[in-house]
Motif scaffolding. Structure first.
Motif, PDB file in Angstrom:
ATOM      1  N   GLY A   5       3.347  -4.524   6.115  1.00  0.00           N
ATOM      2  CA  GLY A   5       2.564  -3.661   7.118  1.00  0.00           C
ATOM      3  C   GLY A   5       2.235  -2.285   6.658  1.00  0.00           C
ATOM      4  O   GLY A   5       1.396  -1.455   7.145  1.00  0.00           O
ATOM      5  N   ASN A   7       0.618   0.510   4.491  1.00  0.00           N
ATOM      6  CA  ASN A   7      -0.780   0.606   4.176  1.00  0.00           C
ATOM      7  C   ASN A   7      -1.004   1.929   3.703  1.00  0.00           C
ATOM      8  O   ASN A   7      -0.596   2.829   4.261  1.00  0.00           O
ATOM      9  CB  ASN A   7      -1.718  -0.082   5.082  1.00  0.00           C
ATOM     10  N   LYS A   9      -5.118   4.471   2.381  1.00  0.00           N
ATOM     11  CA  LYS A   9      -6.605   4.352   1.873  1.00  0.00           C
ATOM     12  C   LYS A   9      -6.784   5.532   1.169  1.00  0.00           C
ATOM     13  O   LYS A   9      -6.004   6.409   1.141  1.00  0.00           O
ATOM     14  CB  LYS A   9      -7.402   4.598   3.422  1.00  0.00           C
ATOM     15  N   ALA A  47       0.379   3.117  -0.918  1.00  0.00           N
ATOM     16  CA  ALA A  47       1.099   2.531   0.463  1.00  0.00           C
ATOM     17  C   ALA A  47       2.674   2.381   0.172  1.00  0.00           C
ATOM     18  O   ALA A  47       3.451   2.445   1.248  1.00  0.00           O
ATOM     19  CB  ALA A  47       0.509   1.243   0.594  1.00  0.00           C
ATOM     20  N   SER A  80      -9.070   0.385   0.890  1.00  0.00           N
ATOM     21  CA  SER A  80      -7.672   0.443   1.716  1.00  0.00           C
ATOM     22  C   SER A  80      -6.985  -0.955   1.005  1.00  0.00           C
ATOM     23  O   SER A  80      -7.226  -1.612   0.668  1.00  0.00           O
ATOM     24  CB  SER A  80      -7.847   0.145   2.993  1.00  0.00           C
ATOM     25  N   LYS A  82      -3.211  -3.138   2.515  1.00  0.00           N
ATOM     26  CA  LYS A  82      -2.365  -3.316   3.422  1.00  0.00           C
ATOM     27  C   LYS A  82      -1.333  -4.366   2.792  1.00  0.00           C
ATOM     28  O   LYS A  82      -1.599  -5.467   2.261  1.00  0.00           O
ATOM     29  CB  LYS A  82      -2.811  -3.969   4.550  1.00  0.00           C
ATOM     30  N   VAL A  84       0.981  -7.356   2.743  1.00  0.00           N
ATOM     31  CA  VAL A  84       1.200  -8.602   3.428  1.00  0.00           C
ATOM     32  C   VAL A  84       1.940  -9.399   3.234  1.00  0.00           C
ATOM     33  O   VAL A  84       2.588 -10.419   4.109  1.00  0.00           O
ATOM     34  CB  VAL A  84      -0.456  -9.475   3.488  1.00  0.00           C
ATOM     35  N   PHE A  93      -0.786  -7.704  -1.605  1.00  0.00           N
ATOM     36  CA  PHE A  93      -1.479  -6.533  -0.707  1.00  0.00           C
ATOM     37  C   PHE A  93      -3.022  -7.322  -0.410  1.00  0.00           C
ATOM     38  O   PHE A  93      -3.445  -7.956  -1.210  1.00  0.00           O
ATOM     39  CB  PHE A  93      -1.933  -5.368  -1.211  1.00  0.00           C
TER      40      PHE A  93
END
Length: 128
Positions: A5, A7, A9, A47, A80, A82, A84, A93
């Motif tokens: 989760g 993350n 940018k 991140a 971006s 994230k 996962v 990611f």
């Protein structure tokens, strides 16, 4: 502990130095694929950076993207990442890049958590 989760940018405005013509990865003056990859990796690093201990860093080991649309000089790009999946030291990611009009690239990126000093010692030992 690094958890799914996380993350981040990164946003840039495309400059001449970001283009395929500048990188040598093509002859056109649009955002280059190598620069898209760099932005996506940078977002992944961002991140997780606050979750690593003082002697840890992460290194990119795989990236698989589709670069599906061009972006001209002067346009904003937002990349971006994230997190996962976490599998021990291996982090996966989902990565995405979009300009002011559309999604321009998407894919996955893997990083490994490593001990900074051991990693650098191994790299430097190659010169001996």
């Amino acid at each position: 502990m690094i958890e799914v989760g996380l993350n981040a940018k990164i946003e840039i405005v495309v400059e001449e130095k970001d283009t395929a013509a500048f990188y040598g990865s093509g002859l056109v003056n649009v955002l280059s694929t190598p620069r898209v990859v760099s932005l996506m990796e940078g977002a992944a690093v961002e991140a997780i950076k606050n979750e690593l201990t003082g002697d840890e860093t992460s290194v990119g080991t795989r990236i698989c993207i589709e670069h599906i649309a061009p972006t001209p000089v002067g346009m904003k790009v937002l990349a971006s990442a994230k997190l996962v999946k976490v599998d021990g030291r291996k982090l996966t990611f989902e990565v995405l890049a979009q300009d002011e009009k559309e999604i321009i690239a998407r894919g996955t990126h893997e990083r490994f958590i490593v001990n900074f000093n051991r990693f650098m010692e191994k790299a430097v030992s190659k010169k001996k």
